[in-house]
Scaffold this motif. Structure first.
Motif, PDB file in Angstrom:
ATOM      1  N   ASP A  44       0.874  -1.184  -0.084  1.00 43.49           N
ATOM      2  CA  ASP A  44       0.142   0.163   0.067  1.00 43.49           C
ATOM      3  C   ASP A  44       0.846   1.122  -0.048  1.00 43.49           C
ATOM      4  O   ASP A  44       1.677   1.236   0.898  1.00 43.49           O
ATOM      5  CB  ASP A  44      -1.011  -0.106   1.328  1.00 43.49           C
ATOM      6  CG  ASP A  44      -1.900   1.159   1.268  1.00 43.49           C
ATOM      7  OD1 ASP A  44      -1.761   2.189   0.641  1.00 43.49           O
ATOM      8  OD2 ASP A  44      -2.837   1.103   2.026  1.00 43.49           O
ATOM      9  N   LEU A  45       0.776   2.004  -0.867  1.00 42.94           N
ATOM     10  CA  LEU A  45       1.833   3.302  -1.141  1.00 42.94           C
ATOM     11  C   LEU A  45       1.484   4.392  -0.102  1.00 42.94           C
ATOM     12  O   LEU A  45       2.164   5.151   0.094  1.00 42.94           O
ATOM     13  CB  LEU A  45       1.630   3.829  -2.581  1.00 42.94           C
ATOM     14  CG  LEU A  45       2.544   2.675  -3.527  1.00 42.94           C
ATOM     15  CD1 LEU A  45       2.639   3.769  -4.907  1.00 42.94           C
ATOM     16  CD2 LEU A  45       3.961   2.549  -3.028  1.00 42.94           C
ATOM     17  N   GLU A  46       0.139   4.297   0.406  1.00 41.97           N
ATOM     18  CA  GLU A  46      -0.217   5.357   1.446  1.00 41.97           C
ATOM     19  C   GLU A  46       0.799   4.881   2.653  1.00 41.97           C
ATOM     20  O   GLU A  46       0.994   5.757   3.295  1.00 41.97           O
ATOM     21  CB  GLU A  46      -1.504   5.226   1.826  1.00 41.97           C
ATOM     22  CG  GLU A  46      -2.573   6.002   0.998  1.00 41.97           C
ATOM     23  CD  GLU A  46      -3.727   6.179   1.521  1.00 41.97           C
ATOM     24  OE1 GLU A  46      -3.928   6.012   2.677  1.00 41.97           O
ATOM     25  OE2 GLU A  46      -4.932   6.403   0.723  1.00 41.97           O
ATOM     26  N   ILE A  47       0.749   3.384   2.841  1.00 41.69           N
ATOM     27  CA  ILE A  47       1.789   3.153   3.995  1.00 41.69           C
ATOM     28  C   ILE A  47       3.273   3.574   3.668  1.00 41.69           C
ATOM     29  O   ILE A  47       3.952   4.232   4.552  1.00 41.69           O
ATOM     30  CB  ILE A  47       1.740   1.605   4.334  1.00 41.69           C
ATOM     31  CG1 ILE A  47       0.150   1.280   4.763  1.00 41.69           C
ATOM     32  CG2 ILE A  47       2.560   1.265   5.400  1.00 41.69           C
ATOM     33  CD1 ILE A  47      -0.022   0.124   5.370  1.00 41.69           C
ATOM     34  N   ALA A  48       3.683   3.152   2.550  1.00 40.58           N
ATOM     35  CA  ALA A  48       4.885   3.859   2.105  1.00 40.58           C
ATOM     36  C   ALA A  48       5.112   5.212   2.172  1.00 40.58           C
ATOM     37  O   ALA A  48       6.289   5.621   2.402  1.00 40.58           O
ATOM     38  CB  ALA A  48       5.249   3.152   0.747  1.00 40.58           C
ATOM     39  N   TYR A  49       4.190   5.944   2.012  1.00 38.38           N
ATOM     40  CA  TYR A  49       4.147   7.466   2.186  1.00 38.38           C
ATOM     41  C   TYR A  49       4.835   7.611   3.389  1.00 38.38           C
ATOM     42  O   TYR A  49       5.660   8.706   3.554  1.00 38.38           O
ATOM     43  CB  TYR A  49       3.041   8.085   1.873  1.00 38.38           C
ATOM     44  CG  TYR A  49       2.852   9.542   1.780  1.00 38.38           C
ATOM     45  CD1 TYR A  49       3.255  10.173   0.755  1.00 38.38           C
ATOM     46  CD2 TYR A  49       2.233  10.100   2.893  1.00 38.38           C
ATOM     47  CE1 TYR A  49       3.106  11.607   0.781  1.00 38.38           C
ATOM     48  CE2 TYR A  49       2.185  11.249   3.188  1.00 38.38           C
ATOM     49  CZ  TYR A  49       2.605  12.214   1.981  1.00 38.38           C
ATOM     50  OH  TYR A  49       2.504  13.685   1.971  1.00 38.38           O
ATOM     51  N   PHE A  50       4.572   7.027   4.242  1.00 35.37           N
ATOM     52  CA  PHE A  50       4.822   7.374   5.763  1.00 35.37           C
ATOM     53  C   PHE A  50       6.165   6.724   6.011  1.00 35.37           C
ATOM     54  O   PHE A  50       7.097   7.361   6.781  1.00 35.37           O
ATOM     55  CB  PHE A  50       3.830   7.080   6.643  1.00 35.37           C
ATOM     56  CG  PHE A  50       2.591   7.912   6.665  1.00 35.37           C
ATOM     57  CD1 PHE A  50       2.528   9.248   6.905  1.00 35.37           C
ATOM     58  CD2 PHE A  50       1.440   7.414   6.130  1.00 35.37           C
ATOM     59  CE1 PHE A  50       1.434  10.148   7.013  1.00 35.37           C
ATOM     60  CE2 PHE A  50       0.265   8.246   5.964  1.00 35.37           C
ATOM     61  CZ  PHE A  50       0.113   9.544   6.396  1.00 35.37           C
ATOM     62  N   THR A  51       6.176   5.295   5.939  1.00 37.14           N
ATOM     63  CA  THR A  51       7.359   4.755   6.142  1.00 37.14           C
ATOM     64  C   THR A  51       8.684   5.039   5.523  1.00 37.14           C
ATOM     65  O   THR A  51       9.747   5.182   6.228  1.00 37.14           O
ATOM     66  CB  THR A  51       7.283   3.018   6.004  1.00 37.14           C
ATOM     67  OG1 THR A  51       7.007   3.017   4.663  1.00 37.14           O
ATOM     68  CG2 THR A  51       6.152   2.523   6.856  1.00 37.14           C
ATOM     69  N   SER A  52       8.450   5.656   4.446  1.00 35.85           N
ATOM     70  CA  SER A  52       9.849   5.992   3.435  1.00 35.85           C
ATOM     71  C   SER A  52      10.018   7.297   4.162  1.00 35.85           C
ATOM     72  O   SER A  52      11.255   7.651   3.832  1.00 35.85           O
ATOM     73  CB  SER A  52       9.417   6.303   2.274  1.00 35.85           C
ATOM     74  OG  SER A  52       8.247   6.915   1.792  1.00 35.85           O
ATOM     75  N   ARG A  53       9.454   8.055   4.948  1.00 35.99           N
ATOM     76  CA  ARG A  53       9.692   9.379   5.672  1.00 35.99           C
ATOM     77  C   ARG A  53      10.272   9.127   6.861  1.00 35.99           C
ATOM     78  O   ARG A  53      10.611  10.018   7.537  1.00 35.99           O
ATOM     79  CB  ARG A  53       8.357  10.370   5.244  1.00 35.99           C
ATOM     80  CG  ARG A  53       8.255  10.833   4.001  1.00 35.99           C
ATOM     81  CD  ARG A  53       6.912  11.465   3.986  1.00 35.99           C
ATOM     82  NE  ARG A  53       6.913  12.375   2.681  1.00 35.99           N
ATOM     83  CZ  ARG A  53       6.962  11.841   1.452  1.00 35.99           C
ATOM     84  NH1 ARG A  53       6.560  10.320   1.500  1.00 35.99           N
ATOM     85  NH2 ARG A  53       6.781  12.537   0.129  1.00 35.99           N
ATOM     86  N   GLY A  54      10.304   7.891   7.403  1.00 37.48           N
ATOM     87  CA  GLY A  54      10.809   7.655   8.693  1.00 37.48           C
ATOM     88  C   GLY A  54       9.537   7.687   9.751  1.00 37.48           C
ATOM     89  O   GLY A  54       9.946   7.781  11.108  1.00 37.48           O
ATOM     90  N   ILE A  55       8.255   7.318   9.489  1.00 35.12           N
ATOM     91  CA  ILE A  55       7.068   7.184  10.296  1.00 35.12           C
ATOM     92  C   ILE A  55       6.647   6.015  10.169  1.00 35.12           C
ATOM     93  O   ILE A  55       6.228   5.475   9.153  1.00 35.12           O
ATOM     94  CB  ILE A  55       6.058   8.212  10.062  1.00 35.12           C
ATOM     95  CG1 ILE A  55       6.771   9.712  10.390  1.00 35.12           C
ATOM     96  CG2 ILE A  55       4.920   8.004  10.915  1.00 35.12           C
ATOM     97  CD1 ILE A  55       5.441  10.745   9.814  1.00 35.12           C
ATOM     98  N   GLY A  56       6.804   5.149  11.337  1.00 36.99           N
ATOM     99  CA  GLY A  56       6.069   3.613  11.518  1.00 36.99           C
ATOM    100  C   GLY A  56       4.631   3.818  11.248  1.00 36.99           C
ATOM    101  O   GLY A  56       3.945   4.448  11.597  1.00 36.99           O
TER     102      GLY A  56
END
Length: 665
Positions: A445-457
């Motif tokens: 889910d790229l919405e999840i990746a939007y956050f995790t790739s910025r350093g937010i779990g």
């Protein structure tokens, strides 16, 4: 060597526009002769659902141009919106529901002249929500399409009736409601489409009534089909108020198949409709071979001409398997997919489904049951960004209050370029899924990746009450909504903080619909979270349970989630976040579609009235043309960037790459 950067500040090539462009998934796959058809999301085209055709040479095309929108509104969540067959003269004939007017249309894309253009089969009604149709099956030999009719009889959203009907394919019902033949009568408040036995002598469908939901209890209904096409001798064959049957159909030999949870798990059964002998479980396991019927026409099994049965099964995940009903042997399809949507089709020895995994979005997969080979044949996953930026999730089981198990998918912050300074703990956002009788699968889910790739779990929690883990787990939420879901989300967040995997001071929660309820209830009761995002939520239970508080399908859902209103009215008030606005102490973001009839905007508006003057930073963003859940690319971009800005401001993170969300008090 990776550089160092504080959590939440990492740059990422996954921006909100990219995430929005990949939102949604193909649905409702089916075959028309040797061709495969399905519906696909078009976020950049106003959020419409396109009908896609895959020809036998492998080429794909959009069968209907904009503004055609193939989507039903029956029970508001819709269901199977199209069906097709091959004409005796060759070429496909397809019927579909158009979202804008909810009429049933027919078209023949390979015909010449006017036949290639959609023609209406059903009339328009100005009463209430009008006439709606779903779960069609084309019967060319009978000259009609069988489907479910939802007919509004008054202005209230609960002034409605449903029946299995037959619509003539000649268009004679387009201006004449009386030309629609009712087949099932008015035996149940809710019905699925009828399935005709191989010999054409019987029909089977599901029905249920208020206050139950289809995952509580359903009836398997049978009828004899007369020579003139009427249903005769309608009777209940299986099911009941405490037995949920998710799907019913026919094996190639004429025996009845159905997925029932009578043992506590949805398993597949076979029975002879001519005998009173007990149904036989074909592969008894502590696994689910069915699921919650949120959309009419969902399929967890599909019989093959060979006598084998394609099945979806698993516990907490879903695999595609081929079941030999005589031996009970179950062989799973090969491949990297860990989740299959409840949409199966079969053509001879091949099975078509929708599958995804932690590194891939949903795609159309074909399984050759003879060779055992599986391949992607449509809507293939494409890496629109370097997959090194994808999350690296893991599924875990946590311990909650009283030692109960809680299932969750944990997506730690991840970037190929950056790591955090030694000793820094990451912020985490708990995602509460909608439903609440549903679950979140472990898929890309790229919405999840939007956050995790910025350093937010991100922690996706399948709290007690979720599906996929048996009826006992599902029933944990009975009369406990707002308690068990809130406790389980908090337990996962707390466990991550206790382990040193998350910063206890930088925890957030977000969710939509029922997940919006859980988010709001958590923010007004738990004290665990520093902020939260609440999307198209339920906030006032008493109002939502009122006569016109929501749509018919869920209008009595709270009778099991909270308790009978006539007996425990105070419980409705005591658990409502709207009644406890004075307890809200954390910043929050409210997101709401203005066309939402399931969780209407008034839920947010009344909550905000009670928040006025309390000095809590918050924002309320509304979106014209959006209903329950967002479908338009521009909406999703605005919502995602606003959410990130909320977390950045609350957690003390600099994010100059997104517009600053204005938080009022």
């Amino acid at each position: 060597m990776a550089s160092t950067g504080a959590y939440g500040t990492w740059p990422s090539p996954i921006d909100a526009a990219l995430a929005a462009s990949q939102d949604g998934r193909p649905e409702f796959v089916g075959t028309v002769g040797d061709e495969v058809w399905w519906t696909a999301p078009r976020p950049a085209e106003g959020g419409r659902r396109a009908l896609v055709r895959r020809r036998t040479d492998g080429s794909e095309e959009t069968a209907l141009p904009a503004p055609w929108n193939v989507r039903s509104r029956v029970i508001e969540y819709g269901g199977q919106p199209w069906a097709g067959a091959v004409r005796p003269s060759g070429g496909p004939l397809v019927v579909f529901v158009h979202f804008a007017d909810q009429r049933l249309y027919v078209f023949e894309p390979d015909a010449r002249g006017g036949a290639a253009q959609p023609r209406p089969l059903t009339p328009v009604s100005t009463v209430g929500g009008g006439l709606r149709w779903v779960d069609p099956v084309v019967h060319l030999g009978r000259g009609e399409v069988w489907c479910v009719l939802e007919e509004f009889t008054g202005a209230s959203p609960t002034d409605v009736r449903r029946a299995v009907v037959a619509v003539p394919l000649d268009g004679s019902a387009a201006g004449d409601r009386t030309a629609v033949r009712e087949l099932s009568g008015g035996g149940h408040r809710f019905v699925t489409g009828a399935r005709l036995s191989p010999d054409g002598r019987r029909a089977a469908w599901l029905g249920w009534d208020h206050p139950g939901m289809p995952w509580d209890g359903t009836d398997v209904m049978l009828a004899d089909v007369t020579d003139d096409g009427r249903f005769d001798g309608v009777r209940r064959f299986a099911g009941g108020p405490d037995e949920s049957v998710a799907q019913a159909g026919w094996a190639a030999d004429g025996r009845l198949l159905f997925a029932s949870d009578r043992t506590g798990w949805w398993n597949l059964y076979r029975a002879d409709p001519d005998q009173d002998a007990a149904a036989v479980a074909l592969c008894p396991r502590d696994e689910e071979f069915g699921g919650p019927l949120w959309k009419i026409g969902q399929k967890w099994f599909e019989p093959l001409d060979s006598g084998l049965i394609a099945v979806l099964h698993g516990a907490g995940a879903t695999a595609l398997g081929v079941l030999d009903p005589e031996s009970g042997e179950l062989v799973d399809a090969p491949g990297p997919w860990t989740e299959w949507a409840p949409a199966l089709a079969a053509d001879d020895s091949r099975v078509i489904g929708l599958a995804a995994g932690p590194r891939s979005t949903f795609e159309i997969v074909e399984l050759d049951t003879v060779s055992g080979h599986a391949r992607v044949i449509g809507a293939p996953h494409r890496d629109v960004v370097d997959p090194a930026y994808y999350p690296e999730p893991r599924s875990r089981t946590f311990t909650g209050p009283g030692g109960r198990e809680i299932h969750a998918h944990i997506h730690p912050p991840h970037s190929p370029e950056l790591t955090a300074p030694d000793g820094e703990l990451p912020p985490f956002v708990v995602w509460a899924h909608g439903g609440p009788t549903s679950r979140t699968p472990l898929v890309l889910d790229l919405e999840i990746a939007y956050f995790t790739s910025r350093g937010i779990g991100v922690a996706e929690v399948n709290y007690g009450g979720s599906t996929g883990y048996g009826r006992e787990y599902r029933n944990r939420l009975r009369e406990q909504w707002g308690v068990v879901d809130v406790e389980d989300c908090a337990a996962v967040a707390g466990a991550l903080a206790d382990e040193g995997a998350a910063d206890r001071a930088r925890l957030a929660i977000r969710g939509g619909s029922a997940g919006g309820w859980t988010s709001a209830a958590s923010l007004t009761s738990s004290g665990v979270y520093a902020c939260g995002t609440i999307m198209y939520p339920i906030l006032d239970l008493t109002d939502w349970a009122s006569a016109d508080g929501t749509h018919d399908f869920e209008s009595q859902y709270l009778e099991t989630l909270i308790g009978p209103f006539a007996e425990v009215p105070d419980r409705y008030r005591d658990r409502s976040p709207a009644e406890h606005a004075d307890r809200m102490s954390a910043p929050f973001l409210l997101l709401q579609g203005l066309d939402d009839v399931i969780c209407p905007p008034v839920q947010c508006e009344r909550f905000l009235e009670r928040m006025a003057g309390r000095g809590i930073p918050h924002a309320y963003l509304t979106f014209e043309g959006e209903g329950h859940g967002f479908r338009r690319a521009d909406t999703m971009v605005r919502a995602l960037e606003a959410e990130l800005s909320l977390y950045a401001q609350t957690f003390g993170i600099e994010r100059p790459d997104v517009p600053a969300l204005e938080l009022g008090e």
